[in-house]
Design an enzyme around this catalytic site. Structure first.
Site, PDB file in Angstrom:
ATOM      1  N   LYS A 183      84.914   0.301 132.393  1.00 36.45           N
ATOM      2  CA  LYS A 183      85.769  -0.392 133.360  1.00 36.45           C
ATOM      3  C   LYS A 183      85.303  -1.815 133.632  1.00 36.45           C
ATOM      4  CE  LYS A 183      88.020   3.602 135.356  1.00 36.45           C
ATOM      5  NZ  LYS A 183      88.236   4.493 136.491  1.00 36.45           N
ATOM      6  N   ARG A 238      83.217  11.116 133.512  1.00 32.20           N
ATOM      7  CA  ARG A 238      84.393  11.016 132.631  1.00 32.20           C
ATOM      8  C   ARG A 238      84.183   9.814 131.712  1.00 32.20           C
ATOM      9  NH1 ARG A 238      88.997   7.962 132.816  1.00 32.20           N
ATOM     10  NH2 ARG A 238      90.914   8.897 132.027  1.00 32.20           N
TER      11      ARG A 238
HETATM   12  C1  YH5 Z   1      89.158   7.814 137.233  1.00 33.45           C
HETATM   13  O1  YH5 Z   1      88.449   6.881 137.613  1.00 33.45           O
HETATM   14  N1  YH5 Z   1      90.614   6.607 135.544  1.00 33.45           N
HETATM   15  S1  YH5 Z   1      92.590   6.123 133.715  1.00 33.45           S
HETATM   16  C2  YH5 Z   1      90.227   0.663 133.002  1.00 33.45           C
HETATM   17  C3  YH5 Z   1      89.280   0.438 132.023  1.00 33.45           C
HETATM   18  C4  YH5 Z   1      88.745   1.502 131.310  1.00 33.45           C
HETATM   19  C5  YH5 Z   1      89.174   2.777 131.587  1.00 33.45           C
HETATM   20  C6  YH5 Z   1      88.804  -1.318 130.522  1.00 33.45           C
HETATM   21  N2  YH5 Z   1      91.851   8.352 135.029  1.00 33.45           N
HETATM   22  C7  YH5 Z   1      90.177   7.664 136.261  1.00 33.45           C
HETATM   23  O2  YH5 Z   1      90.054   5.323 132.365  1.00 33.45           O
HETATM   24  N3  YH5 Z   1      90.755   9.981 136.460  1.00 33.45           N
HETATM   25  C8  YH5 Z   1      91.629   7.047 134.808  1.00 33.45           C
HETATM   26  O3  YH5 Z   1      88.867  -0.839 131.824  1.00 33.45           O
HETATM   27  C9  YH5 Z   1      90.942   8.759 135.928  1.00 33.45           C
HETATM   28  N4  YH5 Z   1      88.994   9.067 137.754  1.00 33.45           N
HETATM   29  C10 YH5 Z   1      89.780  10.108 137.369  1.00 33.45           C
HETATM   30  N5  YH5 Z   1      89.552  11.297 137.938  1.00 33.45           N
HETATM   31  C11 YH5 Z   1      91.808   4.514 133.720  1.00 33.45           C
HETATM   32  C12 YH5 Z   1      90.624   4.364 132.832  1.00 33.45           C
HETATM   33  C13 YH5 Z   1      90.159   2.997 132.549  1.00 33.45           C
HETATM   34  C14 YH5 Z   1      90.675   1.939 133.244  1.00 33.45           C
END
Ligand code: YH5
Length: 283
Positions: free
Chosen positions: A224, A259
């Site tokens: 993130k 996760r």
């Molecule tokens: C979460 O925090 N996040 S979808 C931005 C990014 C990288 C990854 C490049 N589903 C979560 O994974 N479920 C998502 O920057 C989730 N907790 C739970 N429980 C977003 C994601 C992501 C967003």
């Protein structure tokens, strides 16, 4: 409070050791891995690989929650998620969570073998609380300020740790009032969902306070932008080491689930953590 694990159907997942949840995006526009896994067999192969690398849960998601992403219709979300859930459930010995807020999507997913409801909207859509109670499966309640499309415009808190904690407690109370069993509740601070980098790191620093709410806690900061803010690494897929660092910090503060995109690297770090905690148990 000490929670030993979660059950869903015939499966039990122990929290004696931290659990790795591997991310399986089935969105065509996923920006972190280019939506490479949209195709069902590619998605399945990626799930199988994450299982081999040490994931105990595969988190299947068909809604892009990236800021500004277009809304996905329920039919489209079903078409993305259900075939992948069905295939994994039939062939792999792994728990399946589904990253969705829609009661009908999780219901269909459970009919096809899913075990856990991962809801970034913490059961706030119509019918969600009742559906969670009826399905009687573990649910992940995540904090988010605002809505995905606009949440990063101007996030504001006077005390982010308290506000996130109060929100999670309120949603857990609402779930229990609707008939969800307490043992089925998992909480998540929602890194990156309506939070500045400073808010995110404050939450990480005080994660033990949220663990103290009394529910198992999931930490999800994989790749993130808070990690980009800390390291200067612009490209999300290059944030592997920083993700591992953030998840290891989370586990040391009491998170029981992480996760992640990068399962093998996370497993390697958690093996060191596990060797340390195992030394307390055995001579
Ligand atoms: C979460 O925090 N996040 S979808 C931005 C990014 C990288 C990854 C490049 N589903 C979560 O994974 N479920 C998502 O920057 C989730 N907790 C739970 N429980 C977003 C994601 C992501 C967003």
């Amino acid at each position: 409070m000490c929670v030993s694990g979660i059950s869903s159907g015939k499966r039990f997942l122990s929290f004696e050791r931290p659990v790795i949840m591997g991310i399986l995006n089935v969105t065509p526009d996923s920006f972190s891995d280019g939506g490479l896994w949209r195709d069902c067999s590619k998605a399945y192969d990626h799930a199988a690989r994450m299982l081999e690398e040490g994931a105990r849960i595969i988190d299947v998601g068909g809604e892009s929650t990236r800021p500004g992403a277009s809304d996905v219709s329920e039919d489209e979300e079903m078409d993305r998620v259900i075939p992948v859930v069905e295939r994994i459930a039939k062939k792999l010995d792994v728990m399946i969570s589904v990253d969705t807020s829609r009661p009908d999507v999780i219901t269909k997913a459970v009919e096809n073998g899913a075990h856990i409801w991962n809801d970034i909207r913490a059961l706030r859509l119509e019918g969600a609380l009742e559906t969670a109670a009826r399905l009687d499966i573990p649910v992940i309640l995540m904090h988010m300020q605002g809505k995905p499309r606009t949440m990063q415009v101007a996030p504001h808190y006077s005390d982010v740790v308290k506000e996130v904690g109060d929100f999670l407690t309120a949603r857990a109370d609402a779930a229990i009032a609707a008939g969800v069993r307490r043992e089925n509740i998992i909480v998540d601070p929602g890194f990156g969902f309506g939070k500045s980098a400073r808010d995110n790191f404050r939450l990480l620093d005080h994660l033990q306070d949220l663990v103290g709410l009394g529910y198992p806690l999931l930490s999800a900061l994989s790749r993130k932008s808070m990690l980009g803010a800390a390291t200067g690494i612009q490209k999300a897929s290059d944030r592997v080491i920083s993700s591992v660092a953030g998840h290891l910090i989370s586990v040391m503060k009491g998170a029981v689930m992480v996760r992640v995109h990068d399962v093998a690297q996370t497993k390697e770090a958690l093996d060191v953590y596990n060797a340390m905690t195992d030394s307390r148990r055995r001579a």
